[in-house]
Design an enzyme around this catalytic site. Structure first.
Site, PDB file in Angstrom:
ATOM      1  N   ASP A 200       0.848  -1.189   0.000  1.00 17.85           N
ATOM      2  CA  ASP A 200       0.000   0.000   0.000  1.00 17.85           C
ATOM      3  C   ASP A 200       0.887   1.242   0.000  1.00 17.85           C
ATOM      4  O   ASP A 200       2.120   1.138   0.034  1.00 17.85           O
ATOM      5  CB  ASP A 200      -0.947  -0.003   1.209  1.00 17.85           C
ATOM      6  CG  ASP A 200      -2.303   0.641   0.887  1.00 17.85           C
ATOM      7  OD1 ASP A 200      -2.312   1.716   0.252  1.00 17.85           O
ATOM      8  OD2 ASP A 200      -3.343   0.073   1.258  1.00 17.85           O
ATOM      9  N   HIS A 247     -13.443  -1.179  -6.416  1.00 21.33           N
ATOM     10  CA  HIS A 247     -14.591  -0.271  -6.556  1.00 21.33           C
ATOM     11  C   HIS A 247     -14.196   1.205  -6.556  1.00 21.33           C
ATOM     12  O   HIS A 247     -15.012   2.066  -6.878  1.00 21.33           O
ATOM     13  CB  HIS A 247     -15.616  -0.529  -5.439  1.00 21.33           C
ATOM     14  CG  HIS A 247     -15.081  -0.313  -4.050  1.00 21.33           C
ATOM     15  ND1 HIS A 247     -15.039  -1.319  -3.114  1.00 21.33           N
ATOM     16  CD2 HIS A 247     -14.560   0.772  -3.430  1.00 21.33           C
ATOM     17  CE1 HIS A 247     -14.545  -0.866  -1.981  1.00 21.33           C
ATOM     18  NE2 HIS A 247     -14.238   0.409  -2.157  1.00 21.33           N
TER      19      HIS A 247
END
Length: 341
Positions: A200, A247
């Protein structure tokens, strides 16, 4: 009402949803459930005194929480329901309050400007003129609130995923965009032979490393900082997990992510997409449809996609044997799994 005339009651229930959400968030913000957990059942007068409230709103809030099944009233005393005791008392493994505080402090304001988001096709929880995306490092307090909320939302779903999908044959897991490490922590707890890497953004990894240490899993979970749009992903893994990542982005951006993930895996490796999937005909379910609108409020190009769309994308980047497994979670109702050819 006649047998053929629908009642307006569903509209009343829909329009009152804000009342319920704010009752819950205010009770959490005031520390109501934590107070009862520490001191036992309280009267309305005791609650008002402990929190410095006028007796009238104190009793009104308690009554609202009883009606919602959050408190149990015995005589004139109010105690936590099993639901509140399990999920709304800080310190619990599956504490849900951080997500509620994130919604209250960040998302609800954006939802109140939904008309603006619909009319202008722009997010309303952050300003695109000063940020590149929702994930930019900005106000430290808001960043911490966001990531704590995301962890609180993800942790129960992570446990559900561990139960729904068999990871027993997996040795090295790459959690792509897995900030907070909710999934890797729960999966490593459920599967003792599993080790994992969280990939990340660097500032997210700083917080994630602390959570991993708190869970006592620093010897099995590492965190690597980077950007999955521009950086190569760490190699040496047999499964890559994308949990609640896809998403946030457009189809083309998601395909770019998937190609990088595929390139980091060996032949026979698996890509697992965990999401709150829309029905293939895009008629629901309600949680996914509302989350779809949340993407309008929170992102510039995000959508809540269908299982069929994820299946097509996995095949497009070279995966075979694409299957779906249902998951009974909060932030995911299923996973789409593809094998790298």
């Amino acid at each position: 009402m006649t047998a053929t005339t629908p009642s307006p009651l569903p509209l009343m229930e829909l329009s009152s949803g804000l009342f319920v959400a704010k009752t819950l968030s205010v009770a959490v913000r005031l520390g109501l459930f934590a107070l009862i957990d520490e001191q036992g059942a309280l009267t309305a007068a005791e609650f008002a005194t402990r929190k410095g409230l006028h007796p009238r709103p104190a009793e009104m809030l308690l009554t609202g929480c009883v009606s919602l099944g959050l408190l149990v009233k015995n005589g004139d005393r109010y105690g936590n329901s099993a639901l509140a005791g399990l999920y709304l008392v800080p310190g619990g493994r599956y504490y849900f309050g951080d997500y509620l505080m994130m919604l209250d402090g960040r998302a609800y304001g954006g939802w109140m400007r939904l008309a603006e988001a619909v009319e202008e096709n722009q997010p309303t929880t952050w300003d695109p003129r000063v940020q590149e995306s929702i994930f930019d490092a900005g106000d430290p307090k808001m960043v911490e609130l966001f990531w704590r909320g995301m962890h609180s939302l993800a942790v129960f779903t992570a446990r559900a995923l561990a139960e729904a999908y068999d990871f027993s044959g997996v040795r090295r897991l790459l959690d792509v965009g897995g900030g907070g490490a909710a999934y890797t922590i729960e999966l490593c707890r459920a599967y003792p032979d599993l080790t994992a890497t969280v990939f990340d953004l660097p500032f997210v990894c700083e917080q994630t490393t602390e959570r991993i240490a708190e869970a006592g899993l620093s010897d099995r979970i590492t965190c690597v900082g980077g950007d999955f749009f521009t950086d190569d992903l760490p190699a040496g893994h047999d499964v890559a997990l994308l949990s609640s990542v896809m998403h946030d982005w457009s189809e083309q951006e998601d395909l770019s992510i998937l190609r990088r993930v595929r390139a980091a895996l060996p032949s026979g490796g698996r890509i697992i997409i965990s999401e709150l999937l829309m029905d293939d005909d895009k008629t629901g379910p309600v949680p996914a449809a509302m989350f779809n609108l949340l993407m309008l409020v929170e992102t510039q190009r995000g959508w809540n996609y269908t299982g069929a769309e994820y299946t097509r994308w996995l095949r497009e980047v070279g995966c075979t044997d694409v299957t779906r497994v249902d998951v009974h979670g909060l932030s995911a109702n299923g996973v789409i799994v593809g094998t790298v050819g």
